[in-house]
Design an enzyme around this catalytic site. Sequence first.
Site, PDB file in Angstrom:
ATOM      1  N   SER A  23       0.838  -1.215   0.000  1.00  0.00           N
ATOM      2  CA  SER A  23       0.000   0.000   0.000  1.00  0.00           C
ATOM      3  C   SER A  23       0.869   1.260   0.000  1.00  0.00           C
ATOM      4  O   SER A  23       0.577   2.228  -0.720  1.00  0.00           O
ATOM      5  CB  SER A  23      -0.883   0.026   1.251  1.00  0.00           C
ATOM      6  N   ARG A  27       1.516   4.288  -3.060  1.00  0.00           N
ATOM      7  CA  ARG A  27       1.268   5.706  -2.754  1.00  0.00           C
ATOM      8  C   ARG A  27       2.521   6.548  -2.954  1.00  0.00           C
ATOM      9  O   ARG A  27       2.441   7.713  -3.339  1.00  0.00           O
ATOM     10  CB  ARG A  27       0.718   5.828  -1.328  1.00  0.00           C
ATOM     11  N   SER A 167     -13.207   1.666   3.387  1.00  0.00           N
ATOM     12  CA  SER A 167     -12.253   1.285   2.343  1.00  0.00           C
ATOM     13  C   SER A 167     -11.245   2.395   2.131  1.00  0.00           C
ATOM     14  O   SER A 167     -11.604   3.526   1.800  1.00  0.00           O
ATOM     15  CB  SER A 167     -13.004   1.014   1.029  1.00  0.00           C
ATOM     16  N   GLN A 169      -9.226   2.493  -0.281  1.00  0.00           N
ATOM     17  CA  GLN A 169      -9.165   2.808  -1.719  1.00  0.00           C
ATOM     18  C   GLN A 169     -10.212   3.863  -2.069  1.00  0.00           C
ATOM     19  O   GLN A 169      -9.940   4.784  -2.846  1.00  0.00           O
ATOM     20  CB  GLN A 169      -9.348   1.534  -2.534  1.00  0.00           C
ATOM     21  N   ASP A 315      -6.875  -8.068   4.957  1.00  0.00           N
ATOM     22  CA  ASP A 315      -6.038  -8.854   4.034  1.00  0.00           C
ATOM     23  C   ASP A 315      -5.376 -10.041   4.728  1.00  0.00           C
ATOM     24  O   ASP A 315      -4.778 -10.899   4.062  1.00  0.00           O
ATOM     25  CB  ASP A 315      -4.958  -7.963   3.398  1.00  0.00           C
ATOM     26  N   LYS A 342     -12.455  -9.022  -3.282  1.00  0.00           N
ATOM     27  CA  LYS A 342     -10.992  -8.917  -3.383  1.00  0.00           C
ATOM     28  C   LYS A 342     -10.529  -9.637  -4.654  1.00  0.00           C
ATOM     29  O   LYS A 342     -11.333  -9.878  -5.540  1.00  0.00           O
ATOM     30  CB  LYS A 342     -10.342  -9.485  -2.122  1.00  0.00           C
ATOM     31  N   ARG A 388      -2.652 -14.012  -1.818  1.00  0.00           N
ATOM     32  CA  ARG A 388      -2.762 -14.277  -0.374  1.00  0.00           C
ATOM     33  C   ARG A 388      -3.276 -15.701  -0.104  1.00  0.00           C
ATOM     34  O   ARG A 388      -2.904 -16.313   0.888  1.00  0.00           O
ATOM     35  CB  ARG A 388      -3.646 -13.233   0.311  1.00  0.00           C
TER      36      ARG A 388
END
Length: 432
Positions: A23, A27, A167, A169, A315, A342, A388
């Site tokens: 993440s 960014r 979220s 996102q 996650d 997901k 995952r």
Amino acid sequence: MTITLNPHHTSIRGELKVPGDKSISHRAIMLGSIAEGTTTVSGFLLGEDCLNTIQCFKKLGVSIEQNDDHVTIIGKGIDGLNEPEDVLNVGNSGTTIRLLLGLLSGTPFHSILLGDESIAKRPMDRVTIPLKKMRAKIDGRNDGSYPPISVRGGNLRGIHYHSPVASAQVKSAILLAGLQADGLTTVTEPALSRDHTERMLTAFGVKLTRDKTTVSLQGKQKLKATHIQVPSDISSAAFFIVAALITKNSDIVLKDVGINRTRSGIIDALKLMGANITFINERMFNDEPVADLHVTSSNLKNIEISGDMIPSLIDEIPILALAATQAEGQMVIKDAEELKVKETNRIDAIVTQLKQLGAAIESTEDGMKITGKTKLLGGTVHSLGDHRIGMMLAIASLICEKETVITDEECIGISYPHFFNDFQKLITPAKY
Ligand code: SPQ
């Protein structure tokens, strides 16, 4: 491709630094690209998702040089991105497509975003609905709900958006659009999701205000280039944390792991279950807290996982479910419907694949129920193209009675290149 893992019945011992946080790596590229000046990033994740983010920003005219996990970005400023001549392909990355939709909603040109088969099935209306309220022109399959999606941005106005989902996102897409909008943009979420965007915007000199689950910023602010040191990804570390907890005589130290409270729900949950996990050498990388984690074998008891805890460990639910198969009692996971959207429907993926190995696990409308302690048997299981799920099954092989064959294991490279090298490093011969 498939991989065959023999039953190990071994301890997990040693020291390891897992790769950079996915993440935060995304960014760093995005904010570095729209900042003024040269941003440097160390500890960048070389996973496929983050490499796709770099490719997308190169197509938007940004000069980005990547040497191993060091990245240099020559920022173009908030108004400096160019109309791409080609489609922007995000591969498997939900973070890339949703955050880019927010950023490109403010740019006065046309872009088309698409990805792989999994991305084509992931809902985008959660970001396109608020972005359209801000006046972005967005279209895509099913009225702008699914990729490929086209955006013609510009002339945005700030809004106050009450998001129906917790979220990061959604929140980040709106904030990236809000940076280019007239007036104030505010997002309120039902529970706090990961706050890396807010922390990194502050590191780039943006002023924002935060109050519990609400964040606001004024549009037309400029970002100043900086250096970003990326912590090791707690979501990747979680696989080896659980590996050490559920195997005998294990003792590991995981270095430089990000322990941001909006991400560390997995540690809280495992500690409540009785896990021996301690933080050593707590410190900050930019605005992100990190620590070395010391983990030893533990007797676990199952608990309920629900409510506001869910966003902080969403996650990690695949690997938490594996831990639950080796804990006493029943784990009930509730309020986790988000798992259905997901890379796969992770409720179905976890339940079908763990059941195949011999676990006592059932799906529910919003989660699952797992009864421990169960012996896992081994057999052929499928990652279903979800990194995952693939890593969780690889860790499960450590405690299976017979060999475990995992199909499509290459998807693990999405977030953890060289996972199997690190896995081998920590396995020591059984001492019976
Ligand atoms: O990027 P992508 O594909 O959405 O990745 C996942 C993952 O497991 O790696 C989810 F499938 O992580 C998301 C996470 O679930 C990454 C993320 C972020 O960086 O902002 C936020 C979470 O998603 P959401 O929808 O809750 O904001």
